[in-house]
Design a protein around this motif. Structure first.
Motif, PDB file in Angstrom:
ATOM      1  N   ARG A  32       0.811  -1.224   0.000  1.00  0.00           N
ATOM      2  CA  ARG A  32       0.000   0.000   0.000  1.00  0.00           C
ATOM      3  C   ARG A  32       0.842   1.270   0.000  1.00  0.00           C
ATOM      4  NH1 ARG A  32      -5.534  -1.125   3.326  1.00  0.00           N
ATOM      5  NH2 ARG A  32      -6.075  -2.989   2.177  1.00  0.00           N
ATOM      6  N   GLY A  33       2.159   1.114  -0.094  1.00  0.00           N
ATOM      7  CA  GLY A  33       3.020   2.287  -0.231  1.00  0.00           C
ATOM      8  C   GLY A  33       3.492   2.890   1.069  1.00  0.00           C
ATOM      9  N   CYS A  34       3.274   2.203   2.167  1.00  0.00           N
ATOM     10  CA  CYS A  34       3.755   2.714   3.461  1.00  0.00           C
ATOM     11  C   CYS A  34       5.288   2.682   3.465  1.00  0.00           C
ATOM     12  CB  CYS A  34       3.190   1.837   4.572  1.00  0.00           C
ATOM     13  SG  CYS A  34       3.750   2.302   6.203  1.00  0.00           S
ATOM     14  N   ARG A  35       5.917   3.748   3.956  1.00  0.00           N
ATOM     15  CA  ARG A  35       7.385   3.820   3.938  1.00  0.00           C
ATOM     16  C   ARG A  35       8.015   3.513   5.291  1.00  0.00           C
ATOM     17  NH1 ARG A  35       8.514   9.625   2.094  1.00  0.00           N
ATOM     18  NH2 ARG A  35       6.947   9.878   3.707  1.00  0.00           N
ATOM     19  N   HIS A  36       7.324   3.900   6.351  1.00  0.00           N
ATOM     20  CA  HIS A  36       7.854   3.656   7.692  1.00  0.00           C
ATOM     21  C   HIS A  36       6.743   3.120   8.582  1.00  0.00           C
ATOM     22  CE1 HIS A  36      10.289   7.030   6.057  1.00  0.00           C
ATOM     23  NE2 HIS A  36      11.281   6.278   6.508  1.00  0.00           N
ATOM     24  N   VAL A  37       7.111   2.254   9.516  1.00  0.00           N
ATOM     25  CA  VAL A  37       6.144   1.711  10.470  1.00  0.00           C
ATOM     26  C   VAL A  37       6.661   1.998  11.876  1.00  0.00           C
ATOM     27  CG1 VAL A  37       4.852  -0.328  11.161  1.00  0.00           C
ATOM     28  CG2 VAL A  37       5.743  -0.169   8.835  1.00  0.00           C
TER      29      VAL A  37
END
Ligand SMILES: CC(C)(COP(=O)(O)OP(=O)(O)OC[C@H]1O[C@@H](n2cnc3c(N)ncnc32)[C@H](O)[C@@H]1OP(=O)(O)O)[C@@H](O)C(=O)NCCC(=O)NCCS
Length: 80
Positions: A32-37
Protein backbone atom coordinates in the motif's frame (compact mmCIF):
# COMPACT_ATOMS: atom_id res chain seq x y z
CA UNK A 1 3.90 6.32 7.59
CA UNK A 2 1.72 4.12 9.75
CA UNK A 3 1.39 2.64 13.23
CA UNK A 4 0.69 -0.92 14.27
CA UNK A 5 -0.21 -2.58 17.58
CA UNK A 6 -0.13 -6.37 17.05
CA UNK A 7 -1.62 -8.66 19.68
CA UNK A 8 -1.81 -12.45 19.91
CA UNK A 9 -4.23 -14.05 22.42
CA UNK A 10 -2.44 -14.89 25.70
CA UNK A 11 -2.82 -18.66 25.38
CA UNK A 12 -1.44 -18.69 21.81
CA UNK A 13 1.67 -16.55 22.39
CA UNK A 14 5.17 -17.93 21.85
CA UNK A 15 4.19 -20.25 18.99
CA UNK A 16 5.39 -18.15 16.07
CA UNK A 17 2.00 -16.55 15.36
CA UNK A 18 3.18 -13.02 16.12
CA UNK A 19 6.10 -13.46 13.72
CA UNK A 20 3.73 -14.59 10.95
CA UNK A 21 1.25 -11.82 11.80
CA UNK A 22 4.00 -9.21 11.48
CA UNK A 23 5.21 -10.63 8.16
CA UNK A 24 1.68 -10.52 6.74
CA UNK A 25 0.92 -7.04 8.07
CA UNK A 26 4.21 -5.60 6.83
CA UNK A 27 3.64 -7.14 3.39
CA UNK A 28 0.23 -5.45 3.15
CA UNK A 29 1.65 -2.11 4.31
CA UNK A 30 4.50 -2.34 1.78
CA UNK A 31 2.00 -3.06 -1.04
CA UNK A 32 0.00 0.00 0.00
CA UNK A 33 3.02 2.29 -0.23
CA UNK A 34 3.76 2.71 3.46
CA UNK A 35 7.39 3.82 3.94
CA UNK A 36 7.85 3.66 7.69
CA UNK A 37 6.14 1.71 10.47
CA UNK A 38 6.17 2.69 14.15
CA UNK A 39 4.68 0.89 17.13
CA UNK A 40 1.44 2.37 18.45
CA UNK A 41 2.55 3.57 21.90
CA UNK A 42 5.85 1.69 21.79
CA UNK A 43 6.31 -1.40 23.92
CA UNK A 44 7.40 -1.83 27.53
CA UNK A 45 11.14 -2.34 27.93
CA UNK A 46 10.28 -5.30 30.19
CA UNK A 47 8.36 -7.00 27.34
CA UNK A 48 11.29 -9.06 26.00
CA UNK A 49 9.01 -11.32 23.97
CA UNK A 50 7.49 -8.41 22.03
CA UNK A 51 10.87 -6.69 21.56
CA UNK A 52 12.32 -9.95 20.20
CA UNK A 53 9.38 -10.37 17.78
CA UNK A 54 9.82 -6.78 16.52
CA UNK A 55 13.60 -7.10 16.20
CA UNK A 56 13.14 -10.28 14.14
CA UNK A 57 10.87 -8.30 11.80
CA UNK A 58 13.58 -5.64 11.41
CA UNK A 59 12.36 -3.01 13.87
CA UNK A 60 14.95 -0.85 15.60
CA UNK A 61 14.66 1.17 18.82
CA UNK A 62 14.05 4.90 18.36
CA UNK A 63 14.17 5.98 21.99
CA UNK A 64 13.06 5.16 25.50
CA UNK A 65 10.34 7.11 27.31
CA UNK A 66 8.58 6.89 30.67
CA UNK A 67 4.84 7.35 31.20
CA UNK A 68 3.11 7.01 34.59
CA UNK A 69 6.29 5.35 35.91
CA UNK A 70 6.38 2.70 33.14
CA UNK A 71 9.42 2.59 30.85
CA UNK A 72 8.70 1.92 27.17
CA UNK A 73 10.68 1.93 23.95
CA UNK A 74 9.57 3.38 20.62
CA UNK A 75 10.51 1.10 17.73
CA UNK A 76 10.42 1.76 13.99
CA UNK A 77 10.99 0.03 10.69
CA UNK A 78 11.84 1.39 7.25
CA UNK A 79 10.04 -0.39 4.40
CA UNK A 80 11.93 1.54 1.70
C1 LIG B 1 4.14 -9.39 21.06
C2 LIG B 1 3.34 -10.53 20.47
C3 LIG B 1 2.40 -9.98 19.38
C4 LIG B 1 4.32 -11.55 19.82
O1 LIG B 1 3.56 -12.64 19.33
P1 LIG B 1 4.02 -14.16 19.65
O2 LIG B 1 3.15 -15.05 18.86
O3 LIG B 1 4.05 -14.34 21.12
O4 LIG B 1 5.52 -14.11 19.07
P2 LIG B 1 6.38 -15.27 18.39
O5 LIG B 1 6.05 -16.57 19.06
O6 LIG B 1 6.19 -15.22 16.91
O7 LIG B 1 7.89 -14.80 18.64
C5 LIG B 1 8.28 -14.39 19.90
C6 LIG B 1 9.81 -14.35 19.94
O8 LIG B 1 10.13 -13.93 21.25
C7 LIG B 1 10.90 -14.96 21.88
N1 LIG B 1 10.58 -14.94 23.28
C8 LIG B 1 9.56 -15.52 23.93
N2 LIG B 1 9.63 -15.25 25.24
C9 LIG B 1 10.72 -14.47 25.40
C10 LIG B 1 11.32 -13.85 26.52
N3 LIG B 1 10.81 -13.96 27.74
N4 LIG B 1 12.45 -13.13 26.31
C11 LIG B 1 12.98 -12.98 25.07
N5 LIG B 1 12.44 -13.54 23.96
C12 LIG B 1 11.32 -14.26 24.14
C13 LIG B 1 10.48 -16.23 21.19
O9 LIG B 1 11.46 -17.25 21.40
C14 LIG B 1 10.41 -15.74 19.76
O10 LIG B 1 11.71 -15.57 19.19
P3 LIG B 1 12.44 -16.73 18.34
O11 LIG B 1 11.56 -17.02 17.14
O12 LIG B 1 13.77 -16.14 17.97
O13 LIG B 1 12.56 -17.95 19.21
C15 LIG B 1 2.53 -11.29 21.55
O14 LIG B 1 3.42 -11.85 22.49
C16 LIG B 1 1.51 -10.42 22.28
O15 LIG B 1 0.41 -10.22 21.79
N6 LIG B 1 1.88 -9.92 23.47
C17 LIG B 1 0.94 -9.17 24.30
C18 LIG B 1 0.59 -7.87 23.67
C19 LIG B 1 1.81 -7.07 23.43
O16 LIG B 1 2.71 -7.02 24.26
N7 LIG B 1 1.82 -6.43 22.26
C20 LIG B 1 2.90 -5.56 21.90
C21 LIG B 1 2.72 -4.22 22.49
S1 LIG B 1 3.28 -3.01 21.36
Amino acid sequence: DCRIAPVVADHLQGNGLGTELLKGALGILRQRGCRHVILFGGTRTSNAQAIRAYEKAGFRPAGVFRERGIESVDMWLSLK
